[in-house]
Design an enzyme around this catalytic site. Structure first.
Site, mmCIF file in Angstrom:
data_model
loop_
_atom_site.group_PDB
_atom_site.id
_atom_site.type_symbol
_atom_site.label_atom_id
_atom_site.label_comp_id
_atom_site.label_asym_id
_atom_site.label_seq_id
_atom_site.Cartn_x
_atom_site.Cartn_y
_atom_site.Cartn_z
ATOM 1 N N GLN A 124 0.857 -1.188 0.000
ATOM 2 C CA GLN A 124 0.000 0.000 0.000
ATOM 3 C C GLN A 124 0.892 1.238 0.000
ATOM 4 O OE1 GLN A 124 -2.855 -0.037 3.242
ATOM 5 N NE2 GLN A 124 -2.702 2.170 3.485
ATOM 6 N N GLY A 125 0.887 1.989 -1.105
ATOM 7 C CA GLY A 125 1.754 3.156 -1.250
ATOM 8 C C GLY A 125 1.020 4.451 -0.936
ATOM 9 N N SER A 127 1.930 6.714 2.419
ATOM 10 C CA SER A 127 2.778 7.679 3.129
ATOM 11 C C SER A 127 3.977 8.112 2.299
ATOM 12 C CB SER A 127 3.275 7.081 4.453
ATOM 13 O OG SER A 127 2.207 6.838 5.336
ATOM 14 N N GLU A 243 -8.661 -1.085 8.058
ATOM 15 C CA GLU A 243 -7.499 -1.361 8.896
ATOM 16 C C GLU A 243 -7.899 -1.511 10.362
ATOM 17 O OE1 GLU A 243 -3.772 0.753 6.554
ATOM 18 O OE2 GLU A 243 -4.586 1.722 8.325
#
Length: 372
Positions: A124-125, A127, A243
């Site tokens: 998951q890109g 931050s 999440e």
């Protein structure tokens, strides 16, 4: 593989437990990160072939239907038996709902089974070095490809990207328009694309779980846009509550197993400390049970899951603080599991949104206290 629906969660759990008793998925010795990722693929593969990994997901992506509560039970049983590291197990629960909701249906049907079956890992890109908690300020940019090509050219940098060095795909946020939320779009990027460089980062608990990822004029086909241009912020806001829902249910089961281990390791008999740690875990489990019930009923999760995040982070840190206090020297002097997990627990109030950000969300979006 059983195809008929289960009459209840108890029936599902009972048959799952019987199957796990008959199939040895115990992790091998020497459980470093490489071994953890290999074990994760092994466990997912076995559960997929037997059908268990397919319950709770729609048939359009290779699932067998049923509610998300079935996935919660599966994750709980896997965590309670220590079959897979809970943090990396959770990526499925975060990324698959996103693909189902935002990817073109043929793309989701093709790729989601690869993740569920353990054939692939994804990352998951989100931050960036200058925009961690302030996600809306991200600067990685995706521009329409030149020379008449139908697609996008991505340039920029991401950081704290879990398991990027193992990932086949990345759910990526990039800026396609002006500043602010409306200028952000989302893509599913192949990690073997030319122009991508991954540099693992060593954390203080000695594991290269995170990585920096650099994108240097990476070509992304138009078919890999998730949703429409400008949908990136909406996708992120839909993703983040996941999440804090099903993922937390199996994380809580993992923490209960650590409380059991604390007692088995002969800790000092401090009833107040042990009772406090148990009460924190029980509180977040009750809160999470309500969240699982809402998810199973088809409710859309939102900012209220920040309460779950605050409670879980506090319970996790208290548990490992208790272990440090009641097993003198185990954290400070011994290089073993208690030390590693204690150090990892320090990040519980940071990853997935800091405790300060979560409290701001509760204050502003749930209690309507305004910006100050």
């Amino acid at each position: 593989m059983r195809l008929s629906p289960f009459t209840s969660l108890d029936a599902f759990r009972g048959e799952l437990r019987a199957w796990l008793d008959d199939h040895d998925l115990t992790p091998p010795a020497g459980h470093d990160l490489d071994a953890q990722v290999a074990q994760l693929a092994r466990v997912r593969g076995a559960l997929w072939q037997a059908g268990w990994m397919r319950y709770g997901w729609p048939r359009e992506v290779g699932g067998l239907g049923g509610t998300g509560a079935l996935r919660a039970v599966l994750g709980e049983e896997v965590a309670a038996r220590g079959l897979a590291e809970p943090g990396i197990w959770s990526m499925v629960e975060v990324l698959v709902p996103t693909l189902i909701d935002y990817a073109p249906p043929p793309l989701a049907a093709e790729l989601v089974p690869r993740l569920l079956s353990g054939e692939e890992q994804w990352c998951q890109g989100f931050s960036e070095p200058g925009s961690g908690s302030d996600l809306a300020s991200l600067s990685t940019r995706a521009a329409p490809s030149g020379d008449g090509e139908d697609g996008w050219t991505v340039s920029g940098q991401k950081v704290w990207t879990s398991l990027a060095q193992y990932a086949a795909r990345c759910v990526l946020l990039a800026r396609t328009g002006g500043p602010g939320h409306a200028g952000i779009s989302a893509f599913l990027v192949d990690m073997d694309s030319p122009g991508i460089t991954v540099r693992p980062l060593r954390t203080m608990h000695g594991v290269d779980e995170f990585a920096e990822v650099f994108f240097d004029d990476v070509q992304v086909p138009a078919s890999r846009l998730l949703g429409a241009p400008g949908d990136g912020w909406r996708l992120a806001m839909d993703l983040l509550p996941y999440e804090r829902s099903t993922c937390f249910w199996h994380r809580i089961a993992h923490l209960y197993s650590r409380l059991d281990r604390l007692l088995a390791d002969g800790c000092e008999p401090d009833a107040d400390a042990l009772g406090g740690a148990w009460l924190d875990l029980h509180t977040v489990r009750c809160r999470s049970a309500a969240t699982q019930a809402r998810l199973a009923a088809g409710s859309r999760l939102g900012p209220e899951t920040s309460v779950d995040k605050i409670l879980l982070a506090g319970a996790e840190q208290r548990l490992f603080d208790t272990a440090r206090d009641l097993l003198p020297g185990t954290v400070e002097l011994a290089d073993g599991p208690w030390r590693t997990e204690y150090l990892y627990s320090r990040a519980a109030t940071i990853y997935g949104g800091t405790a300060e950000i979560q409290r701001n969300i509760v204050a502003r979006r749930l209690l309507d206290l305004g910006k100050e």
